[in-house]
Design a protein around this motif. Sequence first.
Motif, PDB file in Angstrom:
ATOM      1  N   ASN A 172       0.811  -1.219   0.000  1.00 21.35           N
ATOM      2  CA  ASN A 172       0.000   0.000   0.000  1.00 21.35           C
ATOM      3  C   ASN A 172       0.844   1.267   0.000  1.00 21.35           C
ATOM      4  O   ASN A 172       0.338   2.351  -0.305  1.00 21.35           O
ATOM      5  CB  ASN A 172      -0.932   0.017   1.218  1.00 21.35           C
ATOM      6  N   PHE A 173       2.140   1.139   0.348  1.00 22.07           N
ATOM      7  CA  PHE A 173       2.999   2.315   0.428  1.00 22.07           C
ATOM      8  C   PHE A 173       3.966   2.430  -0.751  1.00 22.07           C
ATOM      9  O   PHE A 173       4.807   3.328  -0.767  1.00 22.07           O
ATOM     10  CB  PHE A 173       3.780   2.301   1.746  1.00 22.07           C
ATOM     11  N   ILE A 174       3.858   1.535  -1.726  1.00 19.80           N
ATOM     12  CA  ILE A 174       4.786   1.559  -2.858  1.00 19.80           C
ATOM     13  C   ILE A 174       4.676   2.859  -3.647  1.00 19.80           C
ATOM     14  O   ILE A 174       5.678   3.394  -4.132  1.00 19.80           O
ATOM     15  CB  ILE A 174       4.547   0.334  -3.773  1.00 19.80           C
ATOM     16  N   SER A 175       3.486   3.404  -3.767  1.00 20.04           N
ATOM     17  CA  SER A 175       3.306   4.617  -4.571  1.00 20.04           C
ATOM     18  C   SER A 175       3.629   5.899  -3.795  1.00 20.04           C
ATOM     19  O   SER A 175       3.750   6.972  -4.389  1.00 20.04           O
ATOM     20  CB  SER A 175       1.865   4.700  -5.092  1.00 20.04           C
ATOM     21  N   ASN A 176       3.791   5.823  -2.473  1.00 20.59           N
ATOM     22  CA  ASN A 176       4.126   7.019  -1.696  1.00 20.59           C
ATOM     23  C   ASN A 176       5.524   7.511  -2.047  1.00 20.59           C
ATOM     24  O   ASN A 176       6.426   6.708  -2.306  1.00 20.59           O
ATOM     25  CB  ASN A 176       4.077   6.726  -0.195  1.00 20.59           C
ATOM     26  N   ASP A 177       5.699   8.835  -2.068  1.00 22.35           N
ATOM     27  CA  ASP A 177       7.037   9.386  -2.249  1.00 22.35           C
ATOM     28  C   ASP A 177       7.944   8.863  -1.141  1.00 22.35           C
ATOM     29  O   ASP A 177       7.579   8.882   0.040  1.00 22.35           O
ATOM     30  CB  ASP A 177       7.014  10.914  -2.183  1.00 22.35           C
ATOM     31  N   LEU A 178       9.147   8.402  -1.520  1.00 25.09           N
ATOM     32  CA  LEU A 178      10.071   7.832  -0.552  1.00 25.09           C
ATOM     33  C   LEU A 178      11.295   8.728  -0.380  1.00 25.09           C
ATOM     34  O   LEU A 178      11.878   9.203  -1.363  1.00 25.09           O
ATOM     35  CB  LEU A 178      10.526   6.443  -0.994  1.00 25.09           C
ATOM     36  N   TYR A 179      11.692   8.932   0.876  1.00 25.59           N
ATOM     37  CA  TYR A 179      12.897   9.678   1.218  1.00 25.59           C
ATOM     38  C   TYR A 179      13.705   8.874   2.225  1.00 25.59           C
ATOM     39  O   TYR A 179      13.150   8.161   3.063  1.00 25.59           O
ATOM     40  CB  TYR A 179      12.556  11.038   1.824  1.00 25.59           C
ATOM     41  N   VAL A 180      15.015   8.991   2.138  1.00 23.46           N
ATOM     42  CA  VAL A 180      15.925   8.413   3.124  1.00 23.46           C
ATOM     43  C   VAL A 180      16.465   9.559   3.964  1.00 23.46           C
ATOM     44  O   VAL A 180      16.882  10.587   3.418  1.00 23.46           O
ATOM     45  CB  VAL A 180      17.081   7.652   2.449  1.00 23.46           C
ATOM     46  N   GLY A 181      16.440   9.401   5.288  1.00 25.25           N
ATOM     47  CA  GLY A 181      16.883  10.492   6.146  1.00 25.25           C
ATOM     48  C   GLY A 181      17.682  10.015   7.339  1.00 25.25           C
ATOM     49  O   GLY A 181      17.639   8.839   7.713  1.00 25.25           O
ATOM     50  N   GLY A 182      18.411  10.955   7.954  1.00 27.99           N
ATOM     51  CA  GLY A 182      19.167  10.631   9.150  1.00 27.99           C
ATOM     52  C   GLY A 182      20.021  11.802   9.588  1.00 27.99           C
ATOM     53  O   GLY A 182      20.107  12.824   8.893  1.00 27.99           O
ATOM     54  N   GLU A 183      20.661  11.648  10.737  1.00 27.97           N
ATOM     55  CA  GLU A 183      21.485  12.708  11.305  1.00 27.97           C
ATOM     56  C   GLU A 183      22.834  12.157  11.765  1.00 27.97           C
ATOM     57  O   GLU A 183      23.014  10.951  11.920  1.00 27.97           O
ATOM     58  CB  GLU A 183      20.771  13.354  12.507  1.00 27.97           C
ATOM     59  N   SER A 184      23.787  13.070  11.951  1.00 25.33           N
ATOM     60  CA  SER A 184      25.088  12.743  12.517  1.00 25.33           C
ATOM     61  C   SER A 184      25.807  11.693  11.647  1.00 25.33           C
ATOM     62  O   SER A 184      25.939  11.899  10.433  1.00 25.33           O
ATOM     63  CB  SER A 184      24.923  12.263  13.958  1.00 25.33           C
ATOM     64  N   TYR A 185      26.239  10.560  12.236  1.00 24.28           N
ATOM     65  CA  TYR A 185      26.958   9.569  11.428  1.00 24.28           C
ATOM     66  C   TYR A 185      26.090   8.981  10.317  1.00 24.28           C
ATOM     67  O   TYR A 185      26.619   8.459   9.330  1.00 24.28           O
ATOM     68  CB  TYR A 185      27.509   8.434  12.302  1.00 24.28           C
ATOM     69  N   ALA A 186      24.774   9.088  10.454  1.00 24.20           N
ATOM     70  CA  ALA A 186      23.906   8.630   9.360  1.00 24.20           C
ATOM     71  C   ALA A 186      24.120   9.458   8.101  1.00 24.20           C
ATOM     72  O   ALA A 186      23.650   9.069   7.022  1.00 24.20           O
ATOM     73  CB  ALA A 186      22.440   8.686   9.778  1.00 24.20           C
ATOM     74  N   GLY A 187      24.833  10.589   8.216  1.00 25.72           N
ATOM     75  CA  GLY A 187      25.230  11.330   7.019  1.00 25.72           C
ATOM     76  C   GLY A 187      26.080  10.503   6.079  1.00 25.72           C
ATOM     77  O   GLY A 187      26.153  10.792   4.879  1.00 25.72           O
ATOM     78  N   ILE A 188      26.742   9.453   6.598  1.00 25.76           N
ATOM     79  CA  ILE A 188      27.450   8.492   5.749  1.00 25.76           C
ATOM     80  C   ILE A 188      26.457   7.526   5.111  1.00 25.76           C
ATOM     81  O   ILE A 188      26.498   7.257   3.902  1.00 25.76           O
ATOM     82  CB  ILE A 188      28.499   7.714   6.574  1.00 25.76           C
ATOM     83  N   PHE A 189      25.545   6.988   5.910  1.00 24.59           N
ATOM     84  CA  PHE A 189      24.594   5.993   5.392  1.00 24.59           C
ATOM     85  C   PHE A 189      23.649   6.561   4.344  1.00 24.59           C
ATOM     86  O   PHE A 189      23.382   5.918   3.320  1.00 24.59           O
ATOM     87  CB  PHE A 189      23.730   5.431   6.537  1.00 24.59           C
ATOM     88  N   VAL A 190      23.096   7.742   4.617  1.00 24.78           N
ATOM     89  CA  VAL A 190      21.972   8.250   3.826  1.00 24.78           C
ATOM     90  C   VAL A 190      22.266   8.307   2.324  1.00 24.78           C
ATOM     91  O   VAL A 190      21.509   7.751   1.516  1.00 24.78           O
ATOM     92  CB  VAL A 190      21.486   9.609   4.366  1.00 24.78           C
ATOM     93  N   PRO A 191      23.349   8.970   1.867  1.00 21.79           N
ATOM     94  CA  PRO A 191      23.561   9.019   0.422  1.00 21.79           C
ATOM     95  C   PRO A 191      23.940   7.674  -0.191  1.00 21.79           C
ATOM     96  O   PRO A 191      23.638   7.426  -1.360  1.00 21.79           O
ATOM     97  CB  PRO A 191      24.691  10.045   0.265  1.00 21.79           C
ATOM     98  N   ILE A 192      24.576   6.793   0.598  1.00 22.26           N
ATOM     99  CA  ILE A 192      24.935   5.478   0.049  1.00 22.26           C
ATOM    100  C   ILE A 192      23.684   4.615  -0.109  1.00 22.26           C
ATOM    101  O   ILE A 192      23.496   3.957  -1.142  1.00 22.26           O
ATOM    102  CB  ILE A 192      25.981   4.771   0.929  1.00 22.26           C
ATOM    103  N   VAL A 193      22.816   4.601   0.901  1.00 18.12           N
ATOM    104  CA  VAL A 193      21.550   3.863   0.777  1.00 18.12           C
ATOM    105  C   VAL A 193      20.749   4.395  -0.405  1.00 18.12           C
ATOM    106  O   VAL A 193      20.209   3.623  -1.211  1.00 18.12           O
ATOM    107  CB  VAL A 193      20.725   3.984   2.076  1.00 18.12           C
ATOM    108  N   THR A 194      20.696   5.716  -0.531  1.00 20.12           N
ATOM    109  CA  THR A 194      19.951   6.320  -1.639  1.00 20.12           C
ATOM    110  C   THR A 194      20.542   5.906  -2.974  1.00 20.12           C
ATOM    111  O   THR A 194      19.816   5.615  -3.937  1.00 20.12           O
ATOM    112  CB  THR A 194      19.942   7.851  -1.504  1.00 20.12           C
TER     113      THR A 194
END
Length: 480
Positions: A172-194
């Motif tokens: 049911n959520f496949i059509s929803n706009d998707l964003y990846v987010g995070g803070e601090s060390y997640a600044g490493i994860f976020v662009p790589i996951v994206t």
Amino acid sequence: MSVYLGPTLLFVVVVLELCFSPATVVAAGSAVTHLPGYEGTLPFELETGYIGVGGKGEEVQLFYYFIKSESNPDTDPLVVWLTGGPGCSGLWSITYDNGPLRFNKVEYNGSLPTLSLNAYGWTKVANIIFLDLPAGTGFSYAITSRANHSDDIQASFHGSQFVQKWLKEHPNFISNDLYVGGESYAGIFVPIVTRFLSDGIEAGVTPWINLKGYLSGNPVTTGIRDFNYQIQYAHGMGLISDDLYKSLERHCNGEYQYIEPSNLLCMQNVATFYQLHSELYAFHILEPACADDNASPTKAPKCHNVVNNGPKLFDQRRSLGERNKSNNLTTANCRDHWYNLMSYWANEQIVRDAIHIRKGTVDLWEFCNSNLSYTEKTTDVTSYHAYLSTKGYRSLIYSGDHDPCITYLSTLAWIKSLNYSVIDDWKSWWADDQVAGYTMTYSNGMTFATVKGGGHTVPESAPHQALAMFTKWIQNGGLQ
């Protein structure tokens, strides 16, 4: 070596794993209508569960908390939220940062800590999955000792694999706009996951993901070099003398982390700076600093733990400063003291039963795993941002302007290095007829924003402004 790896064998392997993972997946998560410590029925929809990742064996079991939007969950965006660390749990974000709950600040006396609502939770306007990533974080665990060890690339791949599998369970959520987010060390994860998700879309991996962009707050981006801007920031905020700043500039030439041992004047000046710096709260210059408490169950990170391979000099000076201040500070005045409530709460069996934790998987829950088996492989993710901008994804990069750890100056520096054309130069953005911060927008779809009065984790220290910023950006595409 290219830090984003490009269309190499790694991404071929990723696509193959995503395409040929077992068709049978674990049953969807379980609803949670009541939480111990919260009076009455939850006024929002909460689901918890596990998703197995890591290939056919699903050796890593990632635990998540999914909270539906309190506005219109059918059409509101879906955000996958990664807490920093590495190794800090999504439960911290839910109860102290941008989630809908807060622990009541009542001294622990052996009874179960209590919860109340956060009026400024981002789930007011978005569906959010708070994910415990990587293995060993929060209630996520690995089945084998080999899978228990992770690194930036593997953890990020597991994050992208989680998204694919979660959407299969929640069509049911496949059509929803998707964003990846995070803070601090997640600044490493976020662009790589994206990046992994973007490459999967191009390769035709199913289900198709409606990926729109990403957002990062006070993000670690260039590794230890992010700390080079702490000195310039401290001078601008009046935290060090003009004479010390000029001496640092003269003797260090802008490099304050990798210092030649023969450069004694630079070493001495930097040591003086970090002794002064250590007397402040690591994540907000206006808040009370915290005395060390070795008995604390929380293991709250210090600023230098945000990038674990920080310079020895930094560690030494912070340790000295903490010893000096520990005799005259009241621990209960600082934020880290209240984080203990979360650990007491999460380690109660009644809580674990309520949120459907598998018995025997995590003995002691820590908000940030002090024994995480992890290797920081990626020292600079700037090129990931550059790559993603070529694909048309929009991004929000924000900084609390009172964070002395990953300062807004370091974030502006790496953004400037990307050489994007500026569409709207530095201008104020507003919330409730007051200036809430300053913003710039770029031709690549990136928005940069400061949040006035915000610290390292903006929704925690400036919740009203943070919700206004997120709502403006997620709904209108900008902050004006």
